[in-house]
Scaffold this motif. Structure first.
Motif, mmCIF file in Angstrom:
data_model
loop_
_atom_site.group_PDB
_atom_site.id
_atom_site.type_symbol
_atom_site.label_atom_id
_atom_site.label_comp_id
_atom_site.label_asym_id
_atom_site.label_seq_id
_atom_site.Cartn_x
_atom_site.Cartn_y
_atom_site.Cartn_z
ATOM 1 N N ARG A 67 3.209 -30.934 -1.443
ATOM 2 C CA ARG A 67 3.796 -30.095 -0.393
ATOM 3 C C ARG A 67 2.769 -29.144 0.230
ATOM 4 N N PHE A 68 1.775 -28.751 -0.535
ATOM 5 C CA PHE A 68 0.768 -27.802 -0.061
ATOM 6 C C PHE A 68 -0.576 -28.514 0.063
ATOM 7 N N THR A 69 -1.381 -28.071 1.031
ATOM 8 C CA THR A 69 -2.731 -28.593 1.213
ATOM 9 C C THR A 69 -3.691 -27.435 1.387
ATOM 10 N N GLY A 79 -10.438 -19.850 4.637
ATOM 11 C CA GLY A 79 -9.673 -20.797 3.853
ATOM 12 C C GLY A 79 -8.251 -20.858 4.360
ATOM 13 N N TYR A 80 -7.608 -21.974 4.106
ATOM 14 C CA TYR A 80 -6.241 -22.158 4.574
ATOM 15 C C TYR A 80 -5.389 -22.766 3.461
ATOM 16 N N LEU A 81 -4.138 -22.437 3.483
ATOM 17 C CA LEU A 81 -3.163 -23.100 2.627
ATOM 18 C C LEU A 81 -2.001 -23.504 3.518
ATOM 19 N N GLN A 82 -1.913 -24.797 3.772
ATOM 20 C CA GLN A 82 -0.814 -25.318 4.573
ATOM 21 C C GLN A 82 0.333 -25.634 3.642
ATOM 22 N N MET A 83 1.478 -25.048 3.937
ATOM 23 C CA MET A 83 2.631 -25.200 3.050
ATOM 24 C C MET A 83 3.770 -25.862 3.809
#
Length: 128
Positions: A67-69, A79-83
């Motif tokens: 679900r997260f990348t 930095g990124y956290l795609q949720m």
């Protein structure tokens, strides 16, 4: 001034998406691991996703896998956290962190929490 600034938190409904960003200033991500940790009310902080800038190895906690990348743009020190597919259980304060300059695998960075730089958290609230 060395700091990490996390942003992008907010309130969404179940099934919604958010993208968290983590901007470093005063240092670079080169040679470091970068990660995202979260702390829900009444719970301990947990490492949910980390990435090594050296070999790109990643770690995802079972609770967010699929679900997260996590992404790390070393050129922009961001930095990124795609949720995606957010659930009420994802409600927490999310923190970004960076290690010292050393090889930390994604697994080690998240499971040890041995990070030198921590940003202030950004709150994610998921309602049902």
């Amino acid at each position: 001034d060395v700091q990490l600034q996390a942003s992008g938190g907010g309130s969404v409904q179940t099934g919604g998406s958010l993208r968290l960003s983590c901007q470093a200033s005063g240092f670079t991500f080169d040679g470091r691991a970068v990660g995202w940790f979260r702390q829900a009310p009444g719970k301990e902080r947990e490492g949910i996703s980390c990435i090594s800038s050296i070999d790109g190895s990643t770690f995802y906690a079972d609770s967010v896998k699929g679900r997260f990348t996590i992404l790390s743009d070393n050129a922009r020190n961001t930095g990124y956290l795609q949720m995606y597919s957010l659930e009420p259980e994802d409600t927490a304060v999310y923190y970004c962190a960076a290690s010292k300059i050393a090889y930390f695998s994604g697994d080690y960075a998240c499971l040890s929490g041995d990070m030198d730089f921590w940003g202030k958290g950004t709150l994610v609230t998921v309602s049902s």
